[in-house]
Design a protein around this motif. Structure first.
Motif: not given
Length: 396
Positions: A128-134
């Motif tokens: 699973l490719q996890i990216m927090a766009c914060e």
């Protein structure tokens, strides 16, 4: 007539679970996931918003300004993570991508959902490719730390879960102002956006995101954005508020405010050039682009909205004290940045809890205590004495 979002030459297959179905989630991250060919599953805790998305066939992203078009986003689903965490976990167990746009302080509440989704994920599936766009440095790292804690609390083997995921930090940039009344699910945004993503964690299988760009080292891009876009936006808001102006565009049309913003950004550019080797010409072009974006009359962003949460924005590694501290450590000018700090200390908004808390602290604490509590600067830091002078001016 809205146009369908461009899915590019190599559309992705599978789903992308996006946490945070607010304006940024729908008008930026969700739209680009859709453009990449993913079926987007919005996850949120706002029941009314989730219900509206679940009952809608599409919504439109309105880009206002030069080159802007209307983009239709469709083919999405929505789940309520507060009411149905089971459904969120099942979506994550088979998703290709998971992203967030919830605010850095909310990431800890997202972590348990991701942990449970990974527990259910087949070990043979693609990670699973996890990216927090914060709007924060190293937000995906922060999310991962919260997941480690959540895994321990759930009695799960973190190493086993981590093998089922890939974590990549990102830097995101798009102005999404207060939305007009009656907009519904539609979102008004500026045409410009930037989504920079670490390349390394993905190896040969990066996510399909047309318009995003993958970089070897994300740090310089994050700081360039934070110390130019966020610093400039805050400068326009606080200096504009002090001048009695209502919107960021009005603030930048005022010669004195515009000069103050330009002075602060000259100083942040000097830091970026010293730290990361950006050329003077490159930074000048970047500053000019940013200021044109802020002055877009189609984005009636208020100084109140942009200036809210002054305590966070005056903290140690944020958009004002962060570059000012770095500049002071190098013996560079900080006059422009401190003029913005001065205006931020005077910022008042009856609807903003942090503005009220700032006023209370200025009335009750000593100047030295204010420097430590608000900015996090050590007493021996070269910037601390000048900030303490500003605090003394605003006390009482």
């Amino acid at each position: 007539m809205p146009v369908p979002a461009d899915t590019g030459n190599a559309p992705a297959s599978g789903t992308a679970v996006h946490f945070g179905a607010g304006n940024i989630g729908r008008g930026f991250v969700g739209m680009l996931l859709h453009e990449g060919g993913y079926e987007v599953v919005f996850s949120d805790v706002a029941a009314g918003l989730v219900d509206a998305l679940a009952g809608a066939g599409s919504y439109t992203v309105h880009e206002v300004g030069d080159g802007g078009v209307d983009r239709e986003v469709s083919g999405f689903r929505a789940v309520n993570s507060a009411q149905d965490p089971e459904a969120v976990a099942e979506e994550l167990a088979v998703a290709a991508v998971a992203t967030t746009a919830v605010g850095p302080t909310v990431l800890r509440f997202i972590a348990p959902h991701l942990v449970e989704g990974l527990r259910r994920r087949d070990a043979s599936a693609e990670p699973l490719q996890i990216m927090a766009c914060e709007n924060a440095i190293g937000a995906t790292d922060t999310l991962r730390e919260h997941m480690v804690t959540a895994a321990a609390e759930a009695g799960a083997d973190w190493e086993e879960l981590a093998a089922k995921a890939v974590f990549a930090n990102t830097a995101v940039d798009r102005i999404v102002p207060v939305q007009p009344d009656g907009a519904g699910l539609d979102v008004t945004v500026e045409p410009f956006y930037e989504w920079a993503i670490e390349r390394g964690p993905f190896g040969e299988r990066p996510p399909q995101l047309p318009g995003a760009h993958f970089v070897e080292a994300l740090g310089p891009y994050i700081e360039r954005k934070l110390f130019t876009v966020n610093t400039g936006h805050a400068a326009a808001a606080y200096l504009g508020a002090r001048a009695g102006l209502g919107t960021v565009a009005e603030a930048l049309a005022d010669a004195r405010v515009a000069a103050g913003v330009a002075a602060a950004l000259q100083e942040t550019s000097a830091v970026l050039q010293a730290e990361h080797g950006f050329s003077e010409a490159e930074l000048a072009d970047y500053r000019a682009t940013i200021l044109r974006r802020f002055a877009n009359p189609g984005l009636p962003d208020t100084v109140g909205r942009v200036g809210r949460q002054p305590l966070r924005k005056l903290s140690r590694h944020e958009r004002l004290i962060g570059p000012a501290a770095a500049a002071a450590e190098r013996g560079l000018s900080v006059d422009g940045l401190l003029a913005v700090v001065d205006a931020a200390l005077a910022f008042r908004d009856a609807d903003d809890e942090q503005a009220a808390e700032l006023a209370r602290m200025l009335a009750e604490l000593t100047s030295a205590e204010l420097v430590a509590r608000i900015t996090g600067l050590e007493a021996e830091h070269p910037l601390a004495p000048r900030v303490q002078e500003l605090m003394a001016r605003h006390r009482g």
